[in-house]
Design a protein around this motif. Structure first.
Motif, PDB file in Angstrom:
ATOM      1  N   ALA A 216      15.539 -11.890 -58.259  1.00  0.00           N
ATOM      2  CA  ALA A 216      14.897 -13.070 -58.840  1.00  0.00           C
ATOM      3  C   ALA A 216      13.456 -13.228 -58.382  1.00  0.00           C
ATOM      4  O   ALA A 216      12.626 -13.792 -59.109  1.00  0.00           O
ATOM      5  N   VAL A 217      13.141 -12.734 -57.173  1.00  0.00           N
ATOM      6  CA  VAL A 217      11.768 -12.885 -56.680  1.00  0.00           C
ATOM      7  C   VAL A 217      10.911 -11.660 -56.993  1.00  0.00           C
ATOM      8  O   VAL A 217       9.722 -11.637 -56.681  1.00  0.00           O
ATOM      9  N   ARG A 218      11.517 -10.651 -57.616  1.00  0.00           N
ATOM     10  CA  ARG A 218      10.783  -9.408 -57.877  1.00  0.00           C
ATOM     11  C   ARG A 218       9.572  -9.641 -58.765  1.00  0.00           C
ATOM     12  O   ARG A 218       8.548  -8.981 -58.621  1.00  0.00           O
ATOM     13  N   GLY A 219       9.664 -10.580 -59.689  1.00  0.00           N
ATOM     14  CA  GLY A 219       8.552 -10.819 -60.592  1.00  0.00           C
ATOM     15  C   GLY A 219       7.499 -11.759 -60.047  1.00  0.00           C
ATOM     16  O   GLY A 219       6.513 -12.052 -60.737  1.00  0.00           O
ATOM     17  N   LEU A 220       7.684 -12.243 -58.824  1.00  0.00           N
ATOM     18  CA  LEU A 220       6.725 -13.162 -58.217  1.00  0.00           C
ATOM     19  C   LEU A 220       5.770 -12.349 -57.343  1.00  0.00           C
ATOM     20  O   LEU A 220       6.136 -11.869 -56.274  1.00  0.00           O
ATOM     21  N   ALA A 221       4.547 -12.200 -57.799  1.00  0.00           N
ATOM     22  CA  ALA A 221       3.593 -11.290 -57.152  1.00  0.00           C
ATOM     23  C   ALA A 221       3.333 -11.681 -55.698  1.00  0.00           C
ATOM     24  O   ALA A 221       3.009 -12.838 -55.406  1.00  0.00           O
ATOM     25  N   ASP A 222       3.490 -10.704 -54.799  1.00  0.00           N
ATOM     26  CA  ASP A 222       3.154 -10.876 -53.383  1.00  0.00           C
ATOM     27  C   ASP A 222       3.816 -12.100 -52.771  1.00  0.00           C
ATOM     28  O   ASP A 222       3.226 -12.802 -51.950  1.00  0.00           O
ATOM     29  N   SER A 223       5.035 -12.370 -53.194  1.00  0.00           N
ATOM     30  CA  SER A 223       5.758 -13.535 -52.684  1.00  0.00           C
ATOM     31  C   SER A 223       7.174 -13.133 -52.308  1.00  0.00           C
ATOM     32  O   SER A 223       7.686 -12.088 -52.726  1.00  0.00           O
ATOM     33  N   GLY A 224       7.812 -13.970 -51.519  1.00  0.00           N
ATOM     34  CA  GLY A 224       9.186 -13.720 -51.114  1.00  0.00           C
ATOM     35  C   GLY A 224       9.728 -14.909 -50.361  1.00  0.00           C
ATOM     36  O   GLY A 224       9.111 -15.979 -50.321  1.00  0.00           O
ATOM     37  N   THR A 225      10.889 -14.719 -49.739  1.00  0.00           N
ATOM     38  CA  THR A 225      11.517 -15.830 -49.033  1.00  0.00           C
ATOM     39  C   THR A 225      12.520 -15.316 -48.009  1.00  0.00           C
ATOM     40  O   THR A 225      13.041 -14.200 -48.133  1.00  0.00           O
ATOM     41  N   THR A 226      12.746 -16.114 -47.001  1.00  0.00           N
ATOM     42  CA  THR A 226      13.882 -15.914 -46.120  1.00  0.00           C
ATOM     43  C   THR A 226      15.061 -16.693 -46.710  1.00  0.00           C
ATOM     44  O   THR A 226      14.883 -17.489 -47.637  1.00  0.00           O
ATOM     45  N   LEU A 227      16.241 -16.504 -46.158  1.00  0.00           N
ATOM     46  CA  LEU A 227      17.420 -17.220 -46.668  1.00  0.00           C
ATOM     47  C   LEU A 227      18.487 -17.253 -45.589  1.00  0.00           C
ATOM     48  O   LEU A 227      18.829 -16.218 -45.008  1.00  0.00           O
ATOM     49  N   THR A 228      19.007 -18.432 -45.329  1.00  0.00           N
ATOM     50  CA  THR A 228      20.186 -18.604 -44.485  1.00  0.00           C
ATOM     51  C   THR A 228      21.110 -19.573 -45.205  1.00  0.00           C
ATOM     52  O   THR A 228      20.702 -20.694 -45.528  1.00  0.00           O
ATOM     53  N   ALA A 229      22.327 -19.125 -45.486  1.00  0.00           N
ATOM     54  CA  ALA A 229      23.239 -19.950 -46.281  1.00  0.00           C
ATOM     55  C   ALA A 229      24.660 -19.761 -45.797  1.00  0.00           C
ATOM     56  O   ALA A 229      25.029 -18.707 -45.253  1.00  0.00           O
ATOM     57  N   MET A 230      25.486 -20.793 -46.024  1.00  0.00           N
ATOM     58  CA  MET A 230      26.899 -20.745 -45.666  1.00  0.00           C
ATOM     59  C   MET A 230      27.714 -21.271 -46.840  1.00  0.00           C
ATOM     60  O   MET A 230      27.359 -22.275 -47.452  1.00  0.00           O
TER      61      MET A 230
END
Length: 370
Positions: A216-230
């Motif tokens: 989902a973030v592949r199309g967001l240029a030079d961007s990304g995210t961390t993720l912690t979920a339960m």
């Protein structure tokens, strides 16, 4: 010094001739001379030290690309090479710990079961002692994000519902869209009915969701995210984690971090080249080793299962909280404030009191007997 045939060099270095030919192709261990007519490879005795180092590093499972870097370091800075090996092994141990937890769970899950079936997770776990539940469990929760006092935009995301708890910390020009997309990729997991999903299937579904988030973030240029979920199963919380957002557990008066930061600084702490106190102010403390950034190499989430107990309190948060506020103050707030919504507000106030240098995302969830 004389030249050795590939066979003699293989015996002396404890590497096979096949491996030596492969390392030559990769430029890792080229021969000293190749006969232009026969193609035979000949090695100098001075190459034995590098060859033996390659053999030892292969035995601990180090990838060839990293072995090349370590060998090149050895030629100029042996101490730096040693630090790199320590950092690699610390990473292996952290990953092994996560796999060990999963293996222990699977052994417990399968022990005593029919050999041809794996029973599903149930909504009523067995008694767990004085802290454990004697009946079904539920969770009470709250989530909130805050821009902080310095940043112009809020790129964190937080989510809490009866089945899913999540925080994400976006980075780059479209970091806000990345963090939101990552959590949205997990939302289909809320449709899983507690008690109807086998443990292995749940972990597979979590991993698939993390990969969808990466897509989902592949199309967001030079961007990304961390993720912690339960994901709440009715008796357990299944955890997916990548990056430096964190999950903490308060149980029986003990407050501990249950995730491992995927950062350059944490790898240095693991390797013993940096103390936790030094890490807190290190200029590279926010540099990530893993994240959901649309690429393939860095999107390797940790997955594990946590047995829930009545009285547990979980905190999921971004570094806008834990990098700003002292851990003792965070713990005191998590312990003292009864309602999850009030606790979230107080934790954000803590970060503001420390200058609010970054966006803040918090989720607080309590496990209680129904």
């Amino acid at each position: 010094m004389g030249l050795l045939t590939i066979g003699a060099f293989a015996r002396a270095s404890r590497l096979s001739a096949k491996a030596l030919r492969r390392y030559d192709e990769l430029g890792l261990l080229p021969p000293a001379r190749v006969d232009s007519f026969t193609g035979y490879r000949y090695y100098d005795e001075t190459q034995l030290e590098r060859a033996r180092l390659v053999a030892w590093l292969r035995r601990i499972g180090m990838p060839l690309a990293r072995i090349r870097d370590v060998c090149d370091l050895c030629a100029s800075d042996a101490d730096a090479a040693a630090r790199d090996i320590r950092a690699y092994w610390a990473q292996v141990e952290a990953e092994t710990s996560a796999r060990r937890d999963l293996a222990a769970f699977l052994v417990d899950e399968l022990a005593g079961k029919d050999t041809d079936t794996m029973s599903p997770l149930t909504t009523t776990p067995p008694p767990l002692g004085p802290l454990g539940p004697l009946g079904p469990l539920g969770i009470r929760y709250a989530a909130r994000t805050d821009r902080g006092l310095v940043r112009e935009r809020d790129q964190d995301a937080a989510y809490a519902a009866s089945r899913l708890l999540a925080v994400a910390d976006g980075f780059g020009d479209e970091g806000g869209a990345a963090s939101t997309a990552a959590i949205e990729a997990l939302r289909p997991l809320e449709a899983m009915v507690p008690g109807s999903v086998r443990a292995g299937d749940l972990l597979n579904a979590l991993e698939d969701a993390a990969l969808r988030a990466n897509d989902a973030v592949r199309g967001l240029a030079d961007s990304g995210t961390t993720l912690t979920a339960m994901v709440w199963t009715g008796s357990q919380l299944a955890l997916v984690h990548i990056g430096d957002t964190r999950a903490y557990l308060l149980r029986g008066g003990e407050f501990c971090q249950i995730t491992h930061d995927h950062t350059v600084v944490q790898s240095m702490v693991d390797a013993g080249s940096l103390s936790p106190e030094e890490a807190a102010s290190h200029p590279q403390r926010a540099m990530l080793l893993r994240a959901l950034d649309g690429g393939d190499g860095h999107a390797r989430p940790e997955l594990r299962l946590h047995e829930a107990r009545a009285g547990d309190r979980y905190l999921l948060c971004s570094d806008g909280l834990f990098a700003a506020a002292p851990e003792a103050d965070v713990r005191r707030t998590v312990e003292a404030v009864a309602e999850p919504d009030d606790a979230v507000r107080e934790l954000i106030a803590l970060a503001h009191g420390a200058g609010g240098p970054d966006n803040i995302a918090c989720v607080v969830a309590d496990v209680a007997a129904l």
